[in-house]
Scaffold this active site. Structure first.
Site, PDB file in Angstrom:
ATOM      1  N   ALA A   1       0.812  -1.220   0.000  1.00  0.00           N
ATOM      2  CA  ALA A   1       0.000   0.000   0.000  1.00  0.00           C
ATOM      3  C   ALA A   1       0.843   1.267   0.000  1.00  0.00           C
ATOM      4  CB  ALA A   1      -0.930  -0.001   1.215  1.00  0.00           C
TER       5      ALA A   1
ATOM      6  N   ARG B   1      10.730   7.288  -1.474  1.00  0.00           N
ATOM      7  CA  ARG B   1      12.155   7.386  -1.795  1.00  0.00           C
ATOM      8  C   ARG B   1      12.480   7.011  -3.245  1.00  0.00           C
ATOM      9  NH1 ARG B   1      13.589   3.977   3.575  1.00  0.00           N
ATOM     10  NH2 ARG B   1      11.404   3.409   3.276  1.00  0.00           N
TER      11      ARG B   1
ATOM     12  N   GLY C   1       1.540   3.073   8.134  1.00  0.00           N
ATOM     13  CA  GLY C   1       2.601   2.184   8.584  1.00  0.00           C
ATOM     14  C   GLY C   1       2.273   0.705   8.402  1.00  0.00           C
TER      15      GLY C   1
ATOM     16  N   ASP D   1       8.162  -5.000  -1.188  1.00  0.00           N
ATOM     17  CA  ASP D   1       9.363  -4.445  -1.822  1.00  0.00           C
ATOM     18  C   ASP D   1      10.602  -5.307  -1.559  1.00  0.00           C
ATOM     19  OD1 ASP D   1       9.690  -3.883   0.849  1.00  0.00           O
ATOM     20  OD2 ASP D   1      10.251  -1.782   0.583  1.00  0.00           O
TER      21      ASP D   1
ATOM     22  N   ASN E   1      13.985   0.415  -1.667  1.00  0.00           N
ATOM     23  CA  ASN E   1      13.385   1.687  -1.258  1.00  0.00           C
ATOM     24  C   ASN E   1      13.738   2.819  -2.208  1.00  0.00           C
ATOM     25  OD1 ASN E   1      12.155   0.677   1.173  1.00  0.00           O
ATOM     26  ND2 ASN E   1      14.219   0.497   1.981  1.00  0.00           N
TER      27      ASN E   1
HETATM   28  C1  UD1 Z   1      10.446  -2.261   6.819  1.00  0.00           C
HETATM   29  C2  UD1 Z   1      10.577  -2.716   8.294  1.00  0.00           C
HETATM   30  C3  UD1 Z   1      12.069  -2.861   8.640  1.00  0.00           C
HETATM   31  C4  UD1 Z   1      12.719  -3.851   7.689  1.00  0.00           C
HETATM   32  C5  UD1 Z   1      12.473  -3.454   6.208  1.00  0.00           C
HETATM   33  C6  UD1 Z   1      12.920  -4.578   5.311  1.00  0.00           C
HETATM   34  C7  UD1 Z   1       8.681  -1.746   9.498  1.00  0.00           C
HETATM   35  C8  UD1 Z   1       8.242  -0.692  10.446  1.00  0.00           C
HETATM   36  N1  UD1 Z   1       9.978  -1.727   9.164  1.00  0.00           N
HETATM   37  O1  UD1 Z   1      11.038  -0.976   6.709  1.00  0.00           O
HETATM   38  O2  UD1 Z   1      12.221  -3.322   9.971  1.00  0.00           O
HETATM   39  O3  UD1 Z   1      14.112  -3.908   7.958  1.00  0.00           O
HETATM   40  O4  UD1 Z   1      11.084  -3.235   5.952  1.00  0.00           O
HETATM   41  O5  UD1 Z   1      12.861  -4.232   3.950  1.00  0.00           O
HETATM   42  O6  UD1 Z   1       7.876  -2.563   9.105  1.00  0.00           O
HETATM   43  N2  UD1 Z   1       3.459  -0.503   3.418  1.00  0.00           N
HETATM   44  C9  UD1 Z   1       2.087  -0.573   3.448  1.00  0.00           C
HETATM   45  N3  UD1 Z   1       1.397   0.359   4.180  1.00  0.00           N
HETATM   46  C10 UD1 Z   1       2.034   1.321   4.896  1.00  0.00           C
HETATM   47  C11 UD1 Z   1       3.445   1.375   4.860  1.00  0.00           C
HETATM   48  C12 UD1 Z   1       4.130   0.452   4.114  1.00  0.00           C
HETATM   49  O7  UD1 Z   1       1.480  -1.445   2.825  1.00  0.00           O
HETATM   50  O8  UD1 Z   1       1.341   2.122   5.531  1.00  0.00           O
HETATM   51  C13 UD1 Z   1       4.197  -1.491   2.598  1.00  0.00           C
HETATM   52  C14 UD1 Z   1       5.068  -0.844   1.534  1.00  0.00           C
HETATM   53  O9  UD1 Z   1       4.343  -0.727   0.317  1.00  0.00           O
HETATM   54  C15 UD1 Z   1       6.231  -1.833   1.417  1.00  0.00           C
HETATM   55  C16 UD1 Z   1       6.290  -2.483   2.795  1.00  0.00           C
HETATM   56  O10 UD1 Z   1       5.070  -2.200   3.452  1.00  0.00           O
HETATM   57  O11 UD1 Z   1       5.980  -2.828   0.440  1.00  0.00           O
HETATM   58  C17 UD1 Z   1       7.451  -1.958   3.648  1.00  0.00           C
HETATM   59  O12 UD1 Z   1       7.316  -0.569   3.796  1.00  0.00           O
HETATM   60  P1  UD1 Z   1       8.588   0.413   3.801  1.00  0.00           P
HETATM   61  O13 UD1 Z   1       8.100   1.785   4.024  1.00  0.00           O
HETATM   62  O14 UD1 Z   1       9.420   0.161   2.611  1.00  0.00           O
HETATM   63  O15 UD1 Z   1       9.330  -0.088   5.129  1.00  0.00           O
HETATM   64  P2  UD1 Z   1      10.893  -0.010   5.414  1.00  0.00           P
HETATM   65  O16 UD1 Z   1      11.233   1.365   5.843  1.00  0.00           O
HETATM   66  O17 UD1 Z   1      11.638  -0.571   4.276  1.00  0.00           O
HETATM   67 MG    MG Z   2      11.149  -1.004   2.381  1.00  0.00          MG
END
Ligand code: UD1
Ligand code: MG
Length: 383
Positions: free
Chosen positions: A9, A14, A78, A103, A224
């Site tokens: 979502a 970035r 989140g 991702d 990212n």
């Molecule tokens: C996340 C983890 C981190 C881990 C990393 C590995 C958390 C808080 N952190 O960080 O510990 O080391 O992945 O790659 O989980 N997403 C949603 N809804 C949201 C936010 C994100 O569906 O509200 C999805 C994004 O599309 C993505 C995934 O969740 O596919 C991860 O989100 P991202 O923001 O990339 O988290 P990281 O900062 O990479």
């Molecule tokens: Mg990520």
């Protein structure tokens, strides 16, 4: 019972792109397609995709993918908030929930199967995948004891200097006992640097929480930004080239060539430098491709030679020679032993066997017979 949830979502701020991050392409497939493919062999009872940013676009891109349930997360607050959206659709579900970050596209099916098996064997409330990285910048750090029991995960941006020295990172791949996770999900709080609900915080609320370290840290590369996208592309390309070299294809300069998952090669194919294969191309036995050619969704039978040319959605029978500097466009069909020479473009045409189109020609919507060759006048002997 197994349910899989893919978190897709997020916007992917970035990436600095109009395209949602999970739709970025990697060797011809999108990130989310790769993530879904990595758990297909587990045959989960439920497959849920959490969508939010440009949800319709993400859904449309997966219209051919059967059995997906789309769950809307609006706004995107989140990864913990994303999984909270499952409380309703999984209200009656009892079993394991495998959560995959959308991702993290390089995971091998076997790695996920092993994670699930370890989780089932230990009876833990959650088992997560970790890796030791020389440069763990950006990842959540996992704090665990020697037995593999996890006490907490702290995001990079929330870590103290001392905590940042921990090189054990969270891959973003978790196997939860769904009932136990569902009980703690409402307790997540947003008291962190981003003000979001983190799924990683649920791990400290669950006991026992275990981790499994991957052997090959390349598998858990998260994407990212565009740098990480390029690094993952390099890993996939390397895997594909190694696979085909083991299957009997010669690459003269492997690093200069790119492949797609769908391309198939026969035996004793030689690929010269700077050749690119896209889509579901098929290259027959004994072909010689390149240097400098693009083969895109084309079918080449045995012993075809292509030099500095583009072959797109075309079919080429055995023994043909293409190029240099020829372009076969969609619908070009060459029968056996044809010769297509320099500065020739052929579109939607059938060329009979043994025919020659040697230079400077455009052939479109045409049907050439067998052994059609340049007309030879009674040229002087000095020609
Ligand atoms: C996340 C983890 C981190 C881990 C990393 C590995 C958390 C808080 N952190 O960080 O510990 O080391 O992945 O790659 O989980 N997403 C949603 N809804 C949201 C936010 C994100 O569906 O509200 C999805 C994004 O599309 C993505 C995934 O969740 O596919 C991860 O989100 P991202 O923001 O990339 O988290 P990281 O900062 O990479
Ligand atoms: Mg990520």
């Amino acid at each position: 019972m197994l349910a899989v949830a893919v978190l897709a979502a997020g916007k992917g701020t970035r990436m600095k792109s109009d395209l949602p991050k999970v739709l970025q392409p990697l060797a011809g497939a999108t990130l989310v397609e790769r993530v879904l493919a990595s758990c297909r062999s587990l045959r989960p009872e439920r497959q849920l995709l959490i969508v939010g940013h440009q949800a319709e676009r993400v859904e449309a891109s997966l219209s051919a993918w059967g059995g997906l349930e789309f769950v809307l997360q609006q706004p995107q607050n989140g990864t913990g908030h994303a999984v909270q959206q499952l409380l309703e659709p999984l209200a009656d579900f009892d079993g394991e929930l495998l959560v995959l970050n959308g991702d993290v596209p390089l995971l091998r099916e076997q790695t996920i199967a092993d994670l699930l098996q370890r989780h089932r064997a230990s009876g833990a409330a959650v088992t997560l995948l970790t890796a030791r990285l020389t440069d763990p910048t950006g990842y959540g750090r996992v704090f665990a004891d020697a037995e593999g029991q996890v006490s907490a995960i702290v995001e990079h941006r929330d870590c103290s200097e001392a905590q940042r020295r921990n090189t054990l990172i969270n891959a973003g791949i978790y196997c939860f006992d769904w009932r136990r996770l569902a009980a703690v999900l409402p307790q997540l709080r947003s008291d962190n640097d981003q003000g979001e609900l983190y799924l990683t915080d649920s791990v400290a609320m669950l006991s026992p929480a275990m981790h499994v370290e991957v052997a090959d840290a390349d598998e858990i590369n998260g994407i990212n930004d565009r740098l990480q996208l390029a690094q993952c592309e390099a890993v996939i390309q390397d895997r594909l080239r190694c696979h085909w070299m083991r299957e009997g294809v010669t690459f003269v300069d492997p690093g200069s060539c790119t492949l797609s998952d769908g391309t198939r090669f026969g035996r004793d194919v030689v690929v010269e430098p700077q050749c690119h294969f896209r889509g579901d191309s098929v290259i027959g036995d004994g072909c010689r491709i390149g240097p400098g050619s693009l083969i895109d969704n084309a079918r080449l039978a045995d012993r075809v030679e292509v030099v500095y040319s583009v072959v797109r959605q075309a079919t080429v029978a055995e023994g043909c020679a293409i190029g240099p500097f020829a372009q076969l466009r969609p619908g070009a069909e060459l029968e056996a032993d044809c010769r297509v020479g320099n500065f020739v473009e052929i579109k939607n045409s059938h060329i009979g066997s043994g025919s020659k189109v040697n230079h400077l020609s455009y052939i479109g919507d045409a049907d050439l017979g067998t052994a059609v060759k340049p007309w030879r006048s009674a040229a002087p002997a000095s020609w």
